[in-house]
Design a protein around this motif. Structure first.
Motif, mmCIF file in Angstrom:
data_model
loop_
_atom_site.group_PDB
_atom_site.id
_atom_site.type_symbol
_atom_site.label_atom_id
_atom_site.label_comp_id
_atom_site.label_asym_id
_atom_site.label_seq_id
_atom_site.Cartn_x
_atom_site.Cartn_y
_atom_site.Cartn_z
ATOM 1 N N MET A 139 -0.913 0.720 5.809
ATOM 2 C CA MET A 139 -0.551 -0.655 5.699
ATOM 3 C C MET A 139 -0.338 -1.018 4.066
ATOM 4 O O MET A 139 0.324 -2.065 4.069
ATOM 5 N N VAL A 140 -0.584 -0.216 3.168
ATOM 6 C CA VAL A 140 -0.413 -0.655 1.731
ATOM 7 C C VAL A 140 1.133 -0.568 1.612
ATOM 8 O O VAL A 140 1.767 0.480 1.908
ATOM 9 N N SER A 141 1.736 -1.431 1.208
ATOM 10 C CA SER A 141 3.240 -1.378 1.227
ATOM 11 C C SER A 141 3.598 -0.982 -0.070
ATOM 12 O O SER A 141 2.929 -0.525 -0.943
ATOM 13 N N GLY A 142 4.879 -0.367 0.042
ATOM 14 C CA GLY A 142 5.531 0.303 -0.953
ATOM 15 C C GLY A 142 6.767 1.208 -0.527
ATOM 16 O O GLY A 142 6.663 1.758 0.684
ATOM 17 N N ALA A 143 8.001 1.222 -1.321
ATOM 18 C CA ALA A 143 8.997 1.810 -0.886
ATOM 19 C C ALA A 143 9.008 3.005 -0.697
ATOM 20 O O ALA A 143 9.488 3.861 0.402
ATOM 21 N N THR A 144 8.163 4.034 -1.450
ATOM 22 C CA THR A 144 8.042 5.489 -1.327
ATOM 23 C C THR A 144 6.678 5.741 -1.573
ATOM 24 O O THR A 144 5.774 5.043 -1.680
ATOM 25 N N SER A 145 6.287 7.142 -0.997
ATOM 26 C CA SER A 145 5.052 7.610 -1.126
ATOM 27 C C SER A 145 4.376 7.353 -2.457
ATOM 28 O O SER A 145 3.430 6.886 -2.570
ATOM 29 N N GLU A 146 5.290 7.570 -3.385
ATOM 30 C CA GLU A 146 4.366 7.611 -4.858
ATOM 31 C C GLU A 146 4.329 6.170 -5.237
ATOM 32 O O GLU A 146 3.400 6.056 -5.931
ATOM 33 N N ALA A 147 5.083 5.302 -4.865
ATOM 34 C CA ALA A 147 4.828 3.962 -5.085
ATOM 35 C C ALA A 147 3.652 3.359 -4.292
ATOM 36 O O ALA A 147 2.699 2.593 -4.972
ATOM 37 N N VAL A 148 3.361 3.797 -3.218
ATOM 38 C CA VAL A 148 2.110 3.443 -2.393
ATOM 39 C C VAL A 148 1.212 4.170 -3.209
ATOM 40 O O VAL A 148 0.060 3.401 -3.334
#
Ligand code: GLN
Length: 349
Positions: free
Chosen positions: A162-171
């Protein structure tokens, strides 16, 4: 005239002195005196130093190799003072204690309801990686009342998703930054633990896939399992964990750095889930003994929170059957109970 002025100032001085004297016992009732705190920490360290009960987790091969004698205590008070005993420098993997901070991050971003509606905030009464617990609640997905929580693996993997972010690295950056802020320093992943768990986490992959199938995870379940494994491998020492506990004890503000990490109006939700499920199926026993919201990790750490009084953490790898550090439970209970840390234990004077 002169005399009158003098007697007035003297009266004022006496009043001010009276106010100071009256405040001292009030403050003392809030926070135990520093010498008393250090005494309690030292006494627990001495009492449990030679306790050999429990066994390191070994289902993640890297955890079996950690020194079972490692034992460190850190208690942090409102003024940011850190009271310690034993080894507070050696890092262990944070493991399930990370579940608290990822849950807090989701609550922070998306509100208290996001977690209670999507995952649930009820005890499962089962082990932390129980698949039967998922089967038991799947029929209520979508009704707004799933009986799961973000502190057991299925709920934690869902919370990570559920943690938002466009990419895995951003999350990931958001997850690690949140942990850093709560600990008050830059933390890093213990790569040997991350690799060891990634190579052997088929059970968590099955849990992730099931949570997708039953609607708890909306997408990217493999990414969620990977990021969850990574967050569990963050290296922390007793002092880091004590500071993280204190951030929760003082309305979401890290008392060492002064940074407001979590919205004060949301911390109670985080603590409630810790009280319900922080020590898995032994959470009731723990609450009965201490009254403290807490969270354990199979790396050997436990954090516990006495709201407004202190945050405390102990690191000691050998675990009991439920997966909770034996010495950490004993030491935290002894210290908190001797300092009046139990919020339910109100004793009118
Ligand atoms: N990473 C561990 C797992 O998923 C965390 C479990 C724990 O600390 N209880 O199994």
């Amino acid at each position: 005239m002169k005399t009158r002025t003098r007697s007035f100032s003297l009266g004022g001085l006496l009043l001010a002195l009276g106010a100071v004297i009256a405040t001292v016992p009030l403050l003392a009732a809030q926070a135990p005196a520093p010498a008393e705190v250090q005494k309690a920490v030292d006494a627990a360290y001495a009492q449990f130093k030679n306790l050999k009960e429990g066994k390191n987790a070994d289902y993640i091969p890297a955890l079996a190799k950690v020194d079972p004698n490692l034992f460190g205590i850190a208690l942090v008070t409102a003024d940011g003072k850190v009271y310690t005993a034993g080894d507070i420098k050696t890092e262990v993997s944070i493991q399930s204690i990370s579940k608290v901070f990822t849950m807090a991050q989701v609550i922070q971003e998306q509100g208290l309801d996001s977690v209670s509606k999507r995952i649930g905030v009820d005890a499962t009464g089962a082990r932390f990686n129980s698949i039967i617990a998922i089967e038991g609640v799947r029929t209520v997905v979508g009704t707004g009342a799933p009986e799961m929580n973000p502190l057991v693996n299925p709920g934690a993997i869902s919370a990570t998703s559920m943690v938002s972010g466009a990419t895995s690295e951003a999350v990931w950056k958001k997850i690690i930054d949140f942990h850093n802020d709560a600990a008050g320093r830059q933390l890093t992943v213990l790569q040997d633990v991350y690799k060891s768990e990634s190579d052997t986490n088929q059970r968590n992959q099955a849990i992730g896939a099931l949570m997708l199938a039953y609607g708890y995870i909306k997408s990217n379940w493999q990414q969620a399992v990977d990021l969850y494994t990574r967050q569990c491998s963050i290296g922390v020492n007793a002092k880091d964990l004590g500071t993280m506990a204190a951030t929760l004890a003082f309305a979401g503000k890290n008392p060492v750095t002064g940074k407001q990490v979590i919205d004060p109006a949301k911390v109670h939700g985080v603590l409630a889930v810790m009280a319900t499920a922080g020590l898995y199926d032994d959470s009731g026993k723990w609450l009965y003994l201490t009254g403290l919201p807490a969270k354990s990790g199979v790396g050997g750490g436990i954090i516990a929170v006495s709201p407004g009084k202190f945050g405390i953490a102990v690191v000691s790898p050998p675990l009991d059957d439920a997966g909770n550090s034996v010495r950490a439970q004993r030491a935290i209970a002894a210290i908190s109970n001797s300092l009046g840390g139990n919020p339910y234990d109100y004793r009118p004077k």
